[in-house]
Design a protein around this motif. Sequence first.
Motif, short mmCIF file in Angstrom:
data_model
loop_
_atom_site.label_atom_id
_atom_site.label_comp_id
_atom_site.label_asym_id
_atom_site.label_seq_id
_atom_site.Cartn_x
_atom_site.Cartn_y
_atom_site.Cartn_z
N ALA A 20 0.84 -1.20 0.00
CA ALA A 20 0.00 0.00 0.00
C ALA A 20 0.88 1.24 0.00
CB ALA A 20 -0.93 -0.01 1.21
N MET A 21 1.92 1.23 0.80
CA MET A 21 2.80 2.38 0.88
C MET A 21 3.58 2.57 -0.42
SD MET A 21 2.33 3.82 3.68
CE MET A 21 3.75 4.92 3.66
N ARG A 22 3.95 1.43 -1.02
CA ARG A 22 4.82 1.48 -2.20
C ARG A 22 4.06 1.84 -3.46
NH1 ARG A 22 6.88 -3.22 -1.12
NH2 ARG A 22 5.82 -4.34 -2.78
N THR A 23 2.90 1.21 -3.65
CA THR A 23 2.21 1.35 -4.94
C THR A 23 0.85 2.03 -4.84
OG1 THR A 23 1.01 -0.72 -4.74
CG2 THR A 23 3.24 -0.85 -5.64
N GLY A 24 0.34 2.19 -3.63
CA GLY A 24 -0.98 2.78 -3.48
C GLY A 24 -2.09 1.75 -3.64
N ILE A 25 -1.75 0.51 -4.00
CA ILE A 25 -2.77 -0.55 -4.10
C ILE A 25 -2.61 -1.46 -2.88
CG2 ILE A 25 -3.61 -2.52 -5.45
CD1 ILE A 25 -2.48 -1.03 -7.92
N MET A 61 -8.55 9.95 0.20
CA MET A 61 -8.70 8.58 -0.25
C MET A 61 -8.02 7.64 0.72
SD MET A 61 -6.33 7.89 -3.56
CE MET A 61 -5.89 6.20 -3.82
N VAL A 113 -5.71 5.42 0.53
CA VAL A 113 -4.27 5.35 0.56
C VAL A 113 -3.68 6.64 1.12
CG1 VAL A 113 -2.22 5.19 -0.87
CG2 VAL A 113 -4.15 3.65 -1.25
N ILE A 124 -3.97 6.34 4.65
CA ILE A 124 -2.92 5.47 5.15
C ILE A 124 -1.61 6.24 5.20
CG2 ILE A 124 -1.51 3.45 4.61
CD1 ILE A 124 -4.10 2.27 3.38
N ARG A 125 -1.38 6.97 4.11
CA ARG A 125 -0.13 7.73 4.05
C ARG A 125 -0.12 8.79 5.15
NH1 ARG A 125 0.46 7.25 -1.92
NH2 ARG A 125 1.83 5.45 -1.98
N VAL A 151 0.31 7.06 8.22
CA VAL A 151 1.66 6.55 8.30
C VAL A 151 2.64 7.69 8.34
CG1 VAL A 151 3.44 5.30 7.09
CG2 VAL A 151 1.18 4.34 7.35
N VAL A 159 6.31 -0.59 7.97
CA VAL A 159 6.71 0.37 6.94
C VAL A 159 8.12 0.88 7.16
CG1 VAL A 159 4.40 1.16 6.48
CG2 VAL A 159 5.73 2.26 8.28
#
Lengths: 495, 165
Positions: A265-270, B1, B3, B6-7, B10, B163
């Motif tokens: 998720a962190m790397r690709t957004g998926i 969104m 992600v 999450i970002r 995170v 992470v």
Amino acid sequence: MKRRDFLTTTVSVAALTYLSRQAEAWSQNHHQLHSSQIHRTYPSWASRDLFLQGINAPVFQEVDLDNLPVTGEIPPDLAGMYVRNGPNPMFQPIAYAYPLEGDGMLHAVYFEAGKAKYRNRWILTKGLIYEMQAKQALPELRFRNYANTHIIAHAGKLLALYETGLPYEVSRDLETVGEWSFNGKLEQAMTAHPKLDVDTGELHFYRYSFFTEPYLTYYVANAAGEITRTTGIELPQPALLHDMALSDNYAIFCHCPLVFDFQQAMRTGIPLVWQPEQGARIGLIHRHDLDRKPIWIETEAFWVWHFMNAFEQNGTLVVDCAYYPQMILENTLSAILSNRSRFQRLTINLDDRTITQQTLDDRNVDFPSLDRQQTGKPYRFGYMPHMDLELIAQKAIPNYFPELIQYDLVNQTSQVHCLQPGCYCGEATVVPKSNATSATDHYVLTWVFNEITQTSDLLILDAANFTAAPLAQIHLPVRVPMGTHGSWIVAGEAA
Amino acid sequence: MLVDAIRLGVGSLIGTLIVLLTTASAQGAERIYLKYGPLLFSLSVESLATFVHTGEITPELARYTSQLDQNTRQQLRQALQQPYTMNEVAVYRMTEIPVVVDFLQGLGEVINTPSGLNGFYAIRSALVLAAAEPGDWTMMDVIHHFPTDIRIDVERAMQRFPVMP
């Protein structure tokens, strides 16, 4: 395919595509409704997203239509409401991840005394109201509770479902009542595919979590809508579970290797990644013995969006589903075309916990449905649209289903109801006849989109004469976009 | 969104958590406590803020950052001063989304109040208050607005949110 056939098909598709585009342009200006038929009109927009084009494109009017014209005759014993949900974004999205996004819109046909009327309404979720206030899509509200996946009746309520949010209660005339948390006993979310035990009125469902343990929680609500069981189920890793199955003694979950991966998720957004090397696990939770530990049975990797049914027979548990050997979760045409499904039967030996598999049909199928009275029991008939990948590849737009398949599981045969050229169906919904005495005594309803006229019809098919012309074809002067799941609601089942 | 959430989280993780990993701090929150098994380390938020604003590593912070290479220290500093523009109304709306609530509750199992309570409400209020400040805001602002000192469960953080480098 012979070269000549190929050419014929290609030319036909090209001609149809051309005609449909002309018709689309024409019809956008010519579907004139009387002002009394229009509840509200919202600003329209167009998108280049695959899942917002053609059959998938949203509609922007809420309408009320009486005395709909019918070809054939509506069976007079059909009394109730057919309602179907689906994503229909009100504002042009900044980005769009079908089918997780898009405001839920309900399309209902009400039947009484051989007549039909239609109504569609957006579900006014909290997030949609914020956007209506802002008059645009708001980026901070992506992946909110869109209430866009299914609609069911339980404990006198109509509940629009979305798997990462609470149910939204709506009235029979499609007015939004608000979120329903089972009197505060349900936190945050419930699956969009609960299973009703028709004998007890119990609703069996679950919630999955990506971030908090237990990653899976199984619930049972009684016929009065009170939660009577909450069982946390340990999963080694968070995962997406879209559907469950139910038999006499078991609630059945498939932990398939489309897993939540934080690093990805962190790397690709998926956040969801296909990890076939992990295999799949089928979990059996005993319905009646609350102390019994879950049984987990390992098998090779597969993915399932939807189960057709499950039942116990002679010491085995039979699970029928639309089975994908792999699942690449991307909204690209190539990913969609690579996710080939088939109708598969998994037979679990309850003594030695082994699984045998049988392919019932290798056509690309999904959106299974059956008479809900048969849920959890040996059954004879089930339905799935044929998701013709060749056609989808030619159109370069997903969700065109040119035929509906009737499966006879007892005789292991199938029949196809082919739609007219340029016409495409969605999920089928089964309605038992009022005086049913045999398994064939039911109607099959499905929305059909006609790309030539850019309008939709509701088809009523006779299960006993499945390949024949519909008993009734109810013509709408408007389009019903491809949606997700719906239910038949008998008169008096919901307020 | 999702992600972004999450970002963002995170970021807060990396902000707080990375911070955690290496450090700890405090004010709103004045101190950050890093729980690692039976051990509890602490760091003043002031030391962390000095590092973020000037790059200076105080002797207190050096105890934690001496284990980190220059690149990781730089990533940490960047994460904590990465500017966000989302206003407080948008942040609040986002934190009402069920999947984001789930995420923040998971994060709250890692970022606790000093007594070890789930930090969900504290994280949410700190995010909203930071976003309500004029102009851009950063994860350092979120740490400043954390209503109590912060306790981070490092082992659980690494298990739940893998992470870190």
